[in-house]
Design an enzyme around this catalytic site. Sequence first.
Site, short mmCIF file in Angstrom:
data_model
loop_
_atom_site.label_atom_id
_atom_site.label_comp_id
_atom_site.label_asym_id
_atom_site.label_seq_id
_atom_site.Cartn_x
_atom_site.Cartn_y
_atom_site.Cartn_z
N GLU A 221 0.84 -1.19 0.00
CA GLU A 221 0.00 0.00 0.00
C GLU A 221 0.88 1.25 0.00
O GLU A 221 1.93 1.27 0.64
CB GLU A 221 -0.92 0.00 1.23
CG GLU A 221 -1.72 -1.28 1.38
CD GLU A 221 -2.46 -1.38 2.71
OE1 GLU A 221 -2.83 -0.32 3.25
OE2 GLU A 221 -2.68 -2.51 3.19
N GLU A 331 -10.22 6.64 1.65
CA GLU A 331 -10.74 5.95 2.83
C GLU A 331 -10.77 6.92 3.99
O GLU A 331 -9.86 7.76 4.14
CB GLU A 331 -9.86 4.75 3.18
CG GLU A 331 -10.29 3.98 4.43
CD GLU A 331 -9.38 2.80 4.74
OE1 GLU A 331 -9.67 2.10 5.73
OE2 GLU A 331 -8.40 2.59 4.00
#
Length: 414
Positions: A221, A331
């Site tokens: 990520e 997010e």
Amino acid sequence: MAAMRTCLVALVVALGFLFLERPATAAAETTAEMSAERRQEVQSLLRRLNKTPLATIQSPDGDIIDCVHVSKQPAFDHPLLKNHTIQMRPSYHPRSLNQNYNITTNPITQTWHQNGKCPENTIPIRRTMVEDVLRASSISRYGKKRPRSIPNLNSISGPDTPNVLNGHKHAVAAAQDNKCYGTKASFNLWQPTIARTNDFSLSQLWVTAGSYSGNDLNTIEAGWQVYPAMYGDSNTRLFIYWTRDAYEHTGCYNLGCPGFVQTNNQIAIGGSLSPISTYGGTQYDLDILVWKDAPSGNWWLQVGGNDVGYWPSSIFSYLQDSASSVEWGGEVFSPDAGQTSTQMGSGHFPNEGFGKASHIKNMLVVDSSNTLRLPSGVNLLAEQSNCYNVQSGTSVDWGTYIYFGGPGKNPNCP
């Protein structure tokens, strides 16, 4: 429909594993107030994380950047990397079929650069302070993610998907590919407003394989985030993360545990990014590329056209071969998910468009021939579209792109 379901299963299991931080008031604890045992645990962690520097730079934003010799970085505390030979540069870069994909319109700098640069053969590491550790849920969980439970997502992803997204809201795009070897995209930089210290907001990519249900989810990520409980401020910061066991025991943010091998002496992972886009004003994008270097098997990270370092193949299981899913998007995490006014992206909905809504453009995947190509199919997911939403599109200049984000709590968001 089956392909979309499969894609969303991979997406859901990859996204939802963030630990709950202790309340902000806990950060007021001092070493003098700690028990002797707790003080010893904190100091032991700091000794492991903060390697002896060859130079130190005080950043205007309050960070202390230690320039640590490349051979002394935290990565080599990993038992699988004890005799690791550093790969100082990738064997080659992915090929581009479209020169537009290589264009970055505005240069990105980090705040600490104002006061100096690290010398050759060192890497910049943001020093971990006592107060950073005390904001974590526990000393042992500092810098780590943790699975949480959520209401059933069967309506989205099928009966075998675990309930793992408690407190998390997403606005993302996902591409499914049985054999994927990386991704590149340009991430619009913003500084979303965070409603409370424990909340965070981010924009990132995920490269994943394995599954949460099998406790063998592998992820790579990278992106930017605003996370006061992690960093002690509301700056927009570059971050990375990895795990090989669904966030149970392995992996961490940035260089907070052994794993990622950094080779670049100019980019501080976890450091503040500048300048930032303004609503209706100048827009700034950050190119991020992650790809598998076939000769070594390592997964390399490039930020803003600069090779930063790599995740060694040996720290993974499934990702020793290839990825099966790639995701891009935003997010928000909050203990008050659904009731928080923490912004995602610019804090504005996708339909406002360029300069007002946050975007991710030129979304590409790396195929088996090490070529950047358009994703074969993109599926969208937003759990609460009245709070945060996502829209996709294609164009000659931007390739495949998304607009995403939102204000969080509003009259239409419960």
